[in-house]
Design an enzyme around this catalytic site. Sequence first.
Site, PDB file in Angstrom:
ATOM      1  N   GLU A 165       0.801  -1.222   0.000  1.00  0.00           N
ATOM      2  CA  GLU A 165       0.000   0.000   0.000  1.00  0.00           C
ATOM      3  C   GLU A 165       0.841   1.282   0.000  1.00  0.00           C
ATOM      4  OE1 GLU A 165      -3.061  -0.029   2.966  1.00  0.00           O
ATOM      5  OE2 GLU A 165      -3.957  -1.868   2.209  1.00  0.00           O
ATOM      6  N   GLU A 362      -5.197  -8.553   0.818  1.00  0.00           N
ATOM      7  CA  GLU A 362      -5.865  -8.208   2.081  1.00  0.00           C
ATOM      8  C   GLU A 362      -7.330  -7.927   1.818  1.00  0.00           C
ATOM      9  OE1 GLU A 362      -4.297  -4.937   4.404  1.00  0.00           O
ATOM     10  OE2 GLU A 362      -2.248  -5.634   4.071  1.00  0.00           O
TER      11      GLU A 362
HETATM   12  C1  FCB Z   1      -4.493  -1.934   5.460  1.00  0.00           C
HETATM   13  C2  FCB Z   1      -3.097  -2.262   5.957  1.00  0.00           C
HETATM   14  C3  FCB Z   1      -3.077  -3.332   7.013  1.00  0.00           C
HETATM   15  C4  FCB Z   1      -4.243  -3.239   7.956  1.00  0.00           C
HETATM   16  C5  FCB Z   1      -5.552  -3.112   7.214  1.00  0.00           C
HETATM   17  C6  FCB Z   1      -6.775  -3.059   8.082  1.00  0.00           C
HETATM   18  O1  FCB Z   1      -4.521  -0.635   4.979  1.00  0.00           O
HETATM   19  O2  FCB Z   1      -2.293  -2.690   4.900  1.00  0.00           O
HETATM   20  O3  FCB Z   1      -1.836  -3.254   7.649  1.00  0.00           O
HETATM   21  O4  FCB Z   1      -4.039  -2.244   8.876  1.00  0.00           O
HETATM   22  O5  FCB Z   1      -5.511  -1.979   6.398  1.00  0.00           O
END
Ligand code: FCB
Length: 459
Positions: A165, A362
């Site tokens: 990210e 994620e």
């Molecule tokens: C993302 C991050 C991760 C976590 C999630 C909820 O932005 O990559 O580390 O905090 O959100």
Amino acid sequence: MTHPLPAGFVFGAATASYQIEGAVAEGGRTPSIWDTFSHTPGRTFNGDTGDVACDHYHRWAEDVELLDQLGVDAYRFSLAWPRIQPDGTGVGNTAGLDFYDRLVDGLLDRGITPVVTLYHWDLPQALEDAGGWRMRSTAERFAQYTQIAHDRLGDRVKDWITLNEPWCSSMLGYGTGRHAPGAREGDGALAAAYHLALGHGLATQVLRSDVTARVGVTLNLQPVQPASDSAQDQAAAERALMNSNLLFTDPILAGRYPALARETYAPITDFGWLRDEDLPVISAPLDFLGVNNYFPSRVEAVGYDEPDPARRTATDLGIHDVIDPRGETTQIGWPVEADGLRRLLVWLRDNYPTLPPIYITENGRACDDVIAPDGSVDDPDRVRYLHEHLDAVAAAVAEGVDVRGYFCWSLLDNFEWAEGYRMRFGLVYVDYPTQRRIPKTSFRWYRDLIAAQRTSAVA
Ligand code: FCB
């Protein structure tokens, strides 16, 4: 599942170093920007820090055991740069490398594929003191650190994610100041975004010396819609899309710096850090794209925070995210709409002809989880969220998008950055005072889904 997932689809779970490891002063580790930031009064909820977190540095074997029980194919975790190269320069730190060496072996012993993220936001503080991601030299240092990590782990780790990210690292770190290092800048945040992309390209070059390595990057991307048909809202949606997606997808997937960024940001930067000859490095072919997505974005035009265009931060774009008051939001305030994930995947496929295969690296949600009197933790909202989002992935696959895997965020409740420990995203509840791990209902649901998918793939 409403649609089948392809045979060989990878199921995983994810974590990140600063969010789980603790042991911040052990094994030669030095402070990262998140140590400094979280120890600065007022920066995180309740003044929470990652000093202890889930104590994973000492309890990693127990956590590998949980992964084994979950039955995942792969585990995505990140390396702490300040454990491996404490000041961000020089040779590798043996104790730090040893820790990850043991973790990798522990995973492989159980047949779990390690998927390593090289940078999940814990920049060595020494590099921030020298300018951090505003500086081109940080991208070059990142490539050197990548070399050290690969030299030690590359015989066993084949799946490498350069960055997690970079939008958050640059725009929250140097734009809104919500994340470490907490700066609120215009040119600085844009330079950071660019140098992160360059760091990704330079690290990719390093990893390509190993022909067996599979290399990707993880971007947090949004499906963006205007809140109305008005010309103002549509223009706002274009600016939002440029900032949240194109600033990274265009250089990395198409080798160009977005035209709308050049136009929008002309009052706050001369783009002096942008070198055209970098773009082929930044856009070198990848084996996969990691996509993180939690919620969709609907934006309307609003006034700018700063009236003088030359004094704006990079995130002051005259846009506002509209959240439907009748819709569901999670504990952290993020709207729930699984179809956004399908739309995002289709958008990627339709806009980037050379798009590599995608892994959802994620996805998950925060819930206000509590331990029941019988000791269990029941999280039906998370089960529903995960189910709907996996269905949305399957729907995108049915539309022809090449998605190869899904990693749930997160294996464990952990330090949720500026939100501290109050936001729980885990499949496993962590009782912080005792460090006891309690698998939630969602853990058993995901375990059973993985087992059922395997059976149906075999059948
Ligand atoms: C993302 C991050 C991760 C976590 C999630 C909820 O932005 O990559 O580390 O905090 O959100």
